[in-house]
Design an enzyme around this catalytic site. Structure first.
Site, PDB file in Angstrom:
ATOM      1  N   TYR A  69       0.813  -1.208   0.000  1.00 45.02           N
ATOM      2  CA  TYR A  69       0.000   0.000   0.000  1.00 45.02           C
ATOM      3  C   TYR A  69       0.854   1.270   0.000  1.00 45.02           C
ATOM      4  O   TYR A  69       1.864   1.326   0.710  1.00 45.02           O
ATOM      5  CB  TYR A  69      -0.893   0.016   1.254  1.00 45.02           C
ATOM      6  CG  TYR A  69      -1.789   1.222   1.295  1.00 45.02           C
ATOM      7  CD1 TYR A  69      -3.011   1.202   0.649  1.00 45.02           C
ATOM      8  CD2 TYR A  69      -1.383   2.403   1.923  1.00 45.02           C
ATOM      9  CE1 TYR A  69      -3.821   2.318   0.642  1.00 45.02           C
ATOM     10  CE2 TYR A  69      -2.188   3.523   1.915  1.00 45.02           C
ATOM     11  CZ  TYR A  69      -3.401   3.475   1.275  1.00 45.02           C
ATOM     12  OH  TYR A  69      -4.200   4.588   1.253  1.00 45.02           O
ATOM     13  N   TRP A 121       1.446   5.632  -1.699  1.00 47.34           N
ATOM     14  CA  TRP A 121       1.324   6.657  -2.735  1.00 47.34           C
ATOM     15  C   TRP A 121       2.633   6.805  -3.509  1.00 47.34           C
ATOM     16  O   TRP A 121       3.323   7.819  -3.384  1.00 47.34           O
ATOM     17  CB  TRP A 121       0.964   7.984  -2.093  1.00 47.34           C
ATOM     18  CG  TRP A 121      -0.496   8.156  -1.855  1.00 47.34           C
ATOM     19  CD1 TRP A 121      -1.302   7.385  -1.086  1.00 47.34           C
ATOM     20  CD2 TRP A 121      -1.329   9.202  -2.386  1.00 47.34           C
ATOM     21  NE1 TRP A 121      -2.575   7.882  -1.090  1.00 47.34           N
ATOM     22  CE2 TRP A 121      -2.615   8.997  -1.872  1.00 47.34           C
ATOM     23  CE3 TRP A 121      -1.085  10.301  -3.233  1.00 47.34           C
ATOM     24  CZ2 TRP A 121      -3.681   9.835  -2.187  1.00 47.34           C
ATOM     25  CZ3 TRP A 121      -2.156  11.140  -3.527  1.00 47.34           C
ATOM     26  CH2 TRP A 121      -3.437  10.895  -3.013  1.00 47.34           C
TER      27      TRP A 121
HETATM   28  N1  LIG Z   1      -2.208   8.716  12.141  1.00 49.20           N
HETATM   29  C1  LIG Z   1      -2.578   8.730  10.859  1.00 49.20           C
HETATM   30  N2  LIG Z   1      -2.005   7.885   9.989  1.00 49.20           N
HETATM   31  C2  LIG Z   1      -2.369   7.906   8.705  1.00 49.20           C
HETATM   32  C3  LIG Z   1      -3.347   8.812   8.239  1.00 49.20           C
HETATM   33  C4  LIG Z   1      -3.955   9.681   9.181  1.00 49.20           C
HETATM   34  O1  LIG Z   1      -4.841  10.488   8.835  1.00 49.20           O
HETATM   35  N3  LIG Z   1      -3.522   9.629  10.476  1.00 49.20           N
HETATM   36  N4  LIG Z   1      -3.684   8.841   6.921  1.00 49.20           N
HETATM   37  C5  LIG Z   1      -3.493   7.614   6.160  1.00 49.20           C
HETATM   38  C6  LIG Z   1      -3.644   7.837   4.728  1.00 49.20           C
HETATM   39  S1  LIG Z   1      -5.098   8.590   4.236  1.00 49.20           S
HETATM   40  C7  LIG Z   1      -2.731   7.423   3.815  1.00 49.20           C
HETATM   41  S2  LIG Z   1      -3.129   7.523   2.149  1.00 49.20           S
HETATM   42  C8  LIG Z   1      -1.449   6.812   4.214  1.00 49.20           C
HETATM   43  C9  LIG Z   1      -0.269   7.194   3.298  1.00 49.20           C
HETATM   44  O2  LIG Z   1       0.759   6.296   3.463  1.00 49.20           O
HETATM   45  P1  LIG Z   1       1.874   6.071   2.333  1.00 49.20           P
HETATM   46  O3  LIG Z   1       1.299   6.278   0.984  1.00 49.20           O
HETATM   47  O4  LIG Z   1       2.522   4.772   2.614  1.00 49.20           O
HETATM   48  O5  LIG Z   1       2.871   7.272   2.652  1.00 49.20           O
HETATM   49  P2  LIG Z   1       3.965   7.967   1.738  1.00 49.20           P
HETATM   50  O6  LIG Z   1       4.830   8.739   2.667  1.00 49.20           O
HETATM   51  O7  LIG Z   1       3.332   8.705   0.628  1.00 49.20           O
HETATM   52  O8  LIG Z   1       4.803   6.735   1.194  1.00 49.20           O
HETATM   53  C10 LIG Z   1       5.117   6.530  -0.145  1.00 49.20           C
HETATM   54  C11 LIG Z   1       6.528   5.962  -0.224  1.00 49.20           C
HETATM   55  O9  LIG Z   1       6.785   5.551  -1.553  1.00 49.20           O
HETATM   56  C12 LIG Z   1       8.067   6.013  -1.966  1.00 49.20           C
HETATM   57  N5  LIG Z   1       8.010   6.187  -3.424  1.00 49.20           N
HETATM   58  C13 LIG Z   1       7.490   7.215  -4.120  1.00 49.20           C
HETATM   59  N6  LIG Z   1       7.590   6.998  -5.446  1.00 49.20           N
HETATM   60  C14 LIG Z   1       8.163   5.787  -5.598  1.00 49.20           C
HETATM   61  C15 LIG Z   1       8.526   5.010  -6.731  1.00 49.20           C
HETATM   62  O10 LIG Z   1       8.334   5.399  -7.877  1.00 49.20           O
HETATM   63  N7  LIG Z   1       9.086   3.774  -6.492  1.00 49.20           N
HETATM   64  C16 LIG Z   1       9.315   3.312  -5.236  1.00 49.20           C
HETATM   65  N8  LIG Z   1       9.840   2.100  -5.106  1.00 49.20           N
HETATM   66  N9  LIG Z   1       9.001   4.050  -4.149  1.00 49.20           N
HETATM   67  C17 LIG Z   1       8.431   5.259  -4.317  1.00 49.20           C
HETATM   68  C18 LIG Z   1       8.282   7.303  -1.209  1.00 49.20           C
HETATM   69  O11 LIG Z   1       9.653   7.587  -1.079  1.00 49.20           O
HETATM   70  C19 LIG Z   1       7.589   7.001   0.122  1.00 49.20           C
HETATM   71  O12 LIG Z   1       8.479   6.460   1.062  1.00 49.20           O
HETATM   72  O13 LIG Z   1      -1.165   7.169   5.565  1.00 49.20           O
HETATM   73  C20 LIG Z   1      -2.221   6.827   6.460  1.00 49.20           C
HETATM   74  N10 LIG Z   1      -1.778   7.042   7.831  1.00 49.20           N
HETATM   75  N1  LIG Z   2      -0.896  18.547   1.839  1.00 48.63           N
HETATM   76  C1  LIG Z   2      -1.386  17.306   1.856  1.00 48.63           C
HETATM   77  N2  LIG Z   2      -2.623  17.062   1.344  1.00 48.63           N
HETATM   78  C2  LIG Z   2      -3.145  15.811   1.388  1.00 48.63           C
HETATM   79  C3  LIG Z   2      -2.408  14.718   1.906  1.00 48.63           C
HETATM   80  C4  LIG Z   2      -1.114  15.002   2.451  1.00 48.63           C
HETATM   81  O1  LIG Z   2      -0.421  14.111   2.951  1.00 48.63           O
HETATM   82  N3  LIG Z   2      -0.656  16.288   2.400  1.00 48.63           N
HETATM   83  N4  LIG Z   2      -2.949  13.455   1.887  1.00 48.63           N
HETATM   84  C5  LIG Z   2      -4.033  13.192   0.955  1.00 48.63           C
HETATM   85  C6  LIG Z   2      -4.735  11.954   1.291  1.00 48.63           C
HETATM   86  S1  LIG Z   2      -3.959  10.477   0.938  1.00 48.63           S
HETATM   87  C7  LIG Z   2      -5.973  11.932   1.799  1.00 48.63           C
HETATM   88  S2  LIG Z   2      -6.739  10.434   2.107  1.00 48.63           S
HETATM   89  C8  LIG Z   2      -6.715  13.165   2.085  1.00 48.63           C
HETATM   90  C9  LIG Z   2      -7.405  13.068   3.448  1.00 48.63           C
HETATM   91  O2  LIG Z   2      -8.347  14.039   3.620  1.00 48.63           O
HETATM   92  P1  LIG Z   2      -9.035  14.176   5.061  1.00 48.63           P
HETATM   93  O3  LIG Z   2      -9.163  12.850   5.670  1.00 48.63           O
HETATM   94  O4  LIG Z   2     -10.262  14.946   4.899  1.00 48.63           O
HETATM   95  O5  LIG Z   2      -7.908  15.030   5.780  1.00 48.63           O
HETATM   96  P2  LIG Z   2      -7.453  15.245   7.290  1.00 48.63           P
HETATM   97  O6  LIG Z   2      -6.434  16.336   7.208  1.00 48.63           O
HETATM   98  O7  LIG Z   2      -7.057  13.978   7.938  1.00 48.63           O
HETATM   99  O8  LIG Z   2      -8.734  15.762   8.015  1.00 48.63           O
HETATM  100  C10 LIG Z   2      -9.458  16.872   7.558  1.00 48.63           C
HETATM  101  C11 LIG Z   2      -9.970  17.654   8.716  1.00 48.63           C
HETATM  102  O9  LIG Z   2     -10.948  16.882   9.413  1.00 48.63           O
HETATM  103  C12 LIG Z   2     -10.996  17.369  10.730  1.00 48.63           C
HETATM  104  N5  LIG Z   2     -11.408  16.301  11.633  1.00 48.63           N
HETATM  105  C13 LIG Z   2     -10.674  15.260  12.096  1.00 48.63           C
HETATM  106  N6  LIG Z   2     -11.432  14.490  12.920  1.00 48.63           N
HETATM  107  C14 LIG Z   2     -12.644  15.065  12.970  1.00 48.63           C
HETATM  108  C15 LIG Z   2     -13.873  14.760  13.641  1.00 48.63           C
HETATM  109  O10 LIG Z   2     -14.014  13.764  14.364  1.00 48.63           O
HETATM  110  N7  LIG Z   2     -14.918  15.598  13.419  1.00 48.63           N
HETATM  111  C16 LIG Z   2     -14.823  16.690  12.613  1.00 48.63           C
HETATM  112  N8  LIG Z   2     -15.909  17.427  12.426  1.00 48.63           N
HETATM  113  N9  LIG Z   2     -13.686  17.016  12.003  1.00 48.63           N
HETATM  114  C17 LIG Z   2     -12.620  16.211  12.159  1.00 48.63           C
HETATM  115  C18 LIG Z   2      -9.630  17.884  11.079  1.00 48.63           C
HETATM  116  O11 LIG Z   2      -9.780  19.162  11.653  1.00 48.63           O
HETATM  117  C19 LIG Z   2      -8.903  17.954   9.747  1.00 48.63           C
HETATM  118  O12 LIG Z   2      -8.366  19.216   9.521  1.00 48.63           O
HETATM  119  O13 LIG Z   2      -5.849  14.280   2.082  1.00 48.63           O
HETATM  120  C20 LIG Z   2      -5.031  14.337   0.920  1.00 48.63           C
HETATM  121  N10 LIG Z   2      -4.388  15.615   0.886  1.00 48.63           N
HETATM  122 MO   LIG Z   3      -5.082   8.783   1.952  1.00 45.26          MO
END
Ligand SMILES: Nc1nc2c(c(=O)[nH]1)N[C@H]1C(S)=C(S)[C@@H](COP(=O)(O)OP(=O)(O)OC[C@H]3O[C@@H](n4cnc5c(=O)[nH]c(N)nc54)[C@H](O)[C@@H]3O)O[C@H]1N2
Ligand SMILES: Nc1nc2c(c(=O)[nH]1)N[C@H]1C(S)=C(S)[C@@H](COP(=O)(O)OP(=O)(O)OC[C@H]3O[C@@H](n4cnc5c(=O)[nH]c(N)nc54)[C@H](O)[C@@H]3O)O[C@H]1N2
Ligand SMILES: [Mo]
Length: 764
Positions: free
Chosen positions: A107, A109
């Site tokens: 899993y 990005w």
């Molecule tokens: N506490 C908490 N944890 C969360 C979340 C949260 O809201 N709270 N959000 C979750 C969500 S929504 C997401 S999507 C995940 C994201 O979790 P990940 O998608 O696992 O996080 P990234 O840091 O984007 O990791 C991507 C990795 O791929 C590597 N990479 C990029 N391009 C390439 C490539 O072309 N080849 C190879 N081999 N490697 C590459 C980058 O260097 C990086 O280390 O985290 C989740 N974790």
């Molecule tokens: N710059 C940047 N942008 C990103 C990403 C990143 O790593 N960096 N990750 C991307 C990815 S993979 C994803 S999945 C999306 C995720 O998108 P979201 O899941 O929507 O993003 P979050 O920043 O986790 O949360 C959005 C807001 O929800 C609010 N929130 C959290 N818990 C609660 C709750 O219980 N109730 C209410 N009402 N509000 C709450 C917080 O204030 C937070 O600012 O973002 C994407 N966009």
């Molecule tokens: Mo995500």
């Protein structure tokens, strides 16, 4: 000739450096609100952390031991030798244990480029070898992805069909968003954001006179939208507020059952629940006030307003990344159905206007290029956030979407393009599971925390170092991503790595189909162009596209209204639910017979929250949201990301009163802790965060010392448990902690020091 590079952060123009050295990256000229995250991709701060050559952990190389994982130094190896070793290990596990002992979920990005998408390459590679244990759903939308197809429409469809901002501007008069529309999040889109549109979308909505309400624990969640109203609510209690709003709507003289009767099923069962006929608790504003902390009068007034406006109800994805995360999405759709405006311009519901740039796009929806992955011969799978459970509980059962399944017994983990030591919850627990498999292979660009926790590390190229095609749904662009710089060190494309492994395993022809990279790009482009031609849009020949660098599809933009067809003609455009309608009561889910996810939206107490016993010991609810200055953990070492750190750590936002009560001042180093772990962070005091809540973004590279994470990674604190027996989604936002000032000598952050690598000569 311009060159372009697409990244999830945005599209960048690449200018060669006439003096030699790294080319210069600048934002795409047509982007009205460019994202600075990607500008540092070639900065020394990050290139200094590249994996230069293949490397194998010493104890694994010498004696195949598992014990030293994450601690021992690595040994440099030539490519051929490293590939021979990796291939023979894959072969050993394949032969002795079967492919259901290989975890290839991988899993994460990785690349925005469609060919060099690391997961797709890995999945294709293992499918040619008989398959792999896969992971399903996402950390983003664990609960939402499983729930939504039962009650309305699948998340991919929903994400691609949100009502466009121009329609909102023209028609919406009340925009109510649970979790706001954080502009920081809308700066990215999976596979490459093009023109960043949310900032201007919100601004135009406000200028057109719409009332905008942000409901959430965080007050500054609507970008520059200072005119919006903030209703502070206890984290994880939004469902209770939505139910009370539904109760108010039900009792309003303007309430009309018309849409419910024609376009939904099961309202009466839900109505009985709302009225308390089932459990003796009517879901009144007073009932919800006690749970949410929102004054009953404000709930009541807002409930009446919903019917007196053209209302858009929106919900951040974060709300479903929590215990019982299905409920806020289900309750929101139900509330919008009761308001009766779903399918009308500017009204209805949205799931994630603040989650990504794609939401609200006017660009056409087209089938892009993708790498065919073949067929997976292994049926075992896990919901992606159950990885530690899988590693720790082989053979045990779990429920998922109505079925009962078993965790497979994993011997080999192979990851390319993701960082579980970023994304998973309760990292101390993950580490215990991570110690179990015989072997862990990681393909990485940088010495990230997951690379350091591997046995075999194979260096991968950056997008800028290879040829690819960038395309994201409804971003309006095809991008010719022509190689801008030679690979650093000995890095190879993920495709080339898998091709070399498949050569050793006898699957090369099936894997490569005898095409080189340009051969693949031409083929994927042609297949996509043929499908797109059926929509009446003709793309140029590949060579012309490759020469021009960009195809701009914005001439085909059109306003979009979600569910308009469904509203107009239910028979011709039914939803893909069992009834073809919105399911306020889902017989199918009810039949799954799950106490934690019954057949209609309900309020269930989160596993931990501010109303819980545990809050006496850990009185702060931790939100770990998406980082403003990174995508997850990517480019954390860059100047742009580091400029956001406080005391060298990730900042934690604390309410001023909470900080004062603990003797914490702005800029102090603080310790955040609970039963699961402990980390350091730098305090920022704020009035835009409600009392009892702390906010620490994800993505500081995991820097684990004895019993203390030094860098501010919230995932040493978060809870690793499934959202419910339905989805098993990630519950990162359900987490209680305590905070105190850190006393004593602050430990140094060491994760940005390159790891120790020994020359080959030192090993036997
Ligand atoms: N506490 C908490 N944890 C969360 C979340 C949260 O809201 N709270 N959000 C979750 C969500 S929504 C997401 S999507 C995940 C994201 O979790 P990940 O998608 O696992 O996080 P990234 O840091 O984007 O990791 C991507 C990795 O791929 C590597 N990479 C990029 N391009 C390439 C490539 O072309 N080849 C190879 N081999 N490697 C590459 C980058 O260097 C990086 O280390 O985290 C989740 N974790
Ligand atoms: N710059 C940047 N942008 C990103 C990403 C990143 O790593 N960096 N990750 C991307 C990815 S993979 C994803 S999945 C999306 C995720 O998108 P979201 O899941 O929507 O993003 P979050 O920043 O986790 O949360 C959005 C807001 O929800 C609010 N929130 C959290 N818990 C609660 C709750 O219980 N109730 C209410 N009402 N509000 C709450 C917080 O204030 C937070 O600012 O973002 C994407 N966009
Ligand atoms: Mo995500």
């Amino acid at each position: 000739m311009s060159r372009y590079s697409a990244a999830h952060w945005g599209v960048y123009e690449v200018e060669a450096n006439p003096g030699g050295g790294a080319p210069h990256l600048s934002p795409l000229g047509m982007d009205p609100d460019p994202n600075p995250i990607g500008l540092d991709q070639l900065d020394d701060s990050v290139t200094g952390l590249r994996v230069a050559r293949p490397a194998i952990r010493k104890g694994w190389l010498v004696g195949r031991n598992r014990e030293g994982r994450g601690e021992e130094p690595f040994i440099d190896l030539p490519w051929d030798e490293a590939l021979d070793i990796a291939a023979s290990e894959i072969e050993r596990v394949h032969r002795n244990h079967g492919n259901d002992a290989i975890f290839g979920g991988s899993y994460g990005w990785s690349s925005a480029g469609r060919f060099h998408h690391a997961q797709s390459q890995l999945h294709r590679f293992y499918n040619m070898l008989g398959g792999y244990v896969r992971s399903v759903d996402s950390y983003s939308l664990g609960a939402g992805r499983v729930l939504m197809p039962h009650i309305a429409t699948c998340m991919d469809e929903s994400n691609a069909s949100h009502t466009s901002w121009d329609v909102l501007e023209a028609h919406c008069t009340l925009f109510v968003s649970f979790g706001g529309v954080p502009l920081k999040n809308t700066r990215v889109s999976s596979s490459g954001a093009g023109r960043h549109r949310a900032r201007s979308g919100l601004k135009r909505l406000r200028e057109a006179g719409a009332q905008i309400v942000n409901i959430g624990p965080v007050g500054d969640n609507l970008g520059d939208n200072d005119a919006s109203e903030w209703i502070a609510i206890r984290p994880n209690t939004d469902t209770a507020m939505m139910l009370a709003l539904a109760w108010v709507v039900l009792h309003d003289p303007l309430f009309d059952r018309g849409f419910l009767d024609s376009h939904t099923v099961g309202f009466d069962i839900f109505r009985a629940y709302l009225l308390g006929e089932a459990d003796g608790a009517p879901k009144t504003p007073g009932w919800a006030a006690a749970i949410t902390g929102v004054p009953a009068a404000r709930i009541a007034a807002l409930g009446h307003d919903l019917l007196r406006h053209r209302t858009m109800l929106n919900c951040a994805w974060a709300l479903q990344r929590a215990a019982h995360g299905e409920q806020p999405f289900w309750a929101l759709v139900t509330l919008a159905a009761m308001v009766g405006q779903i399918g009308l311009p500017g009204c209805g519901y949205g799931l994630g206007y603040g989650a990504m740039n794609v939401m609200g796009s006017p660009h056409p929806r087209l089938p892009g290029p993708f790498l065919p992955q073949g067929r997976n011969g292994v049926s075992a799978f896990i919901p992606c956030a159950r990885i530690a459970d899988m590693l720790l509980r082989a053979g045990e059962r779990f429920t998922y979407n109505g079925g009962v399944h078993r965790y497979p017994d994993i011997r080999l983990v192979h990851w390319a393009g993701g960082n579980p030591f970023h994304h998973h919850q309760d990292l101390n627990r993950l580490r215990q599971g991570w110690a179990r498999p015989d072997t862990i292979i990681v393909q990485e660009q940088y010495w990230t925390p997951v690379a350091r926790q591997a046995d075999i590390v194979l260096p991968a190229t950056l997008s800028l170092e290879r040829d690819d095609i960038g395309f994201a749904t409804r971003e309006g662009l095809f991008v010719a991503m022509r190689q801008a710089v030679p690979p650093q060190g000995e890095a190879r494309d993920d495709h080339a790595i898998f091709a070399a492994l498949s050569r050793r395993l006898g699957t090369e022809q099936a894997f490569t189909e005898r095409l080189d990279t340009m051969g693949w790009l031409r083929r994927l482009y042609r297949e996509s162009a043929e499908k797109i031609a059926t929509t009446g849009i003709n793309l140029p020949e590949f060579d012309q596209f490759w020469e021009n660098g960009l195809i701009d599809l914005s001439a085909h933009d059109a306003p979009y209204v979600m569910h308009a067809d469904f509203r107009r003609d239910l028979r011709a455009y039914p939803l893909p639910t069992p009834s073809g309608r919105i399911e306020i009561f889902s017989e199918r889910i009810a039949r799954f017979d799950l106490a934690d996810c019954p057949g209609h939206p309900v309020w269930r107490e989160p596993f931990e929250w501010l109303g819980h016993e545990k809050a006496k010991v850990y009185p702060l609810h931790l939100l770990s949201d998406q980082p403003e200055r990174r995508l997850h953990s990517q480019l954390d070492a860059s100047p742009y990301s580091r400029a956001g750190k406080v005391a060298g750590r990730e900042p934690v936002y604390l309410n001023r009163g909470d900080a004062a009560a603990r003797g914490i001042a702005d800029g102090d180093l603080v310790e955040l802790f609970n039963d699961r772990g402990r980390c350091l962070a730098g305090a920022i005091l704020s009035d835009a965060i409600m009392p009892g809540v702390a906010r620490l973004a994800t993505g500081a590279w995991f820097d684990s010392g004895p019993n203390l994470e030094r860098h501010g990674n919230p995932n040493v604190l978060t809870l690793d448990r499934g959202a419910s027996g339905l989805s098993q989604g990630c519950v990162a936002q359900t987490c209680l902690i305590e905070a105190r000032r850190f006393e004593g000598e602050p430990p140094r952050v060491t994760i940005f020091d390159p790891p120790q690598i020994l020359p080959r000569s030192v090993s036997p």
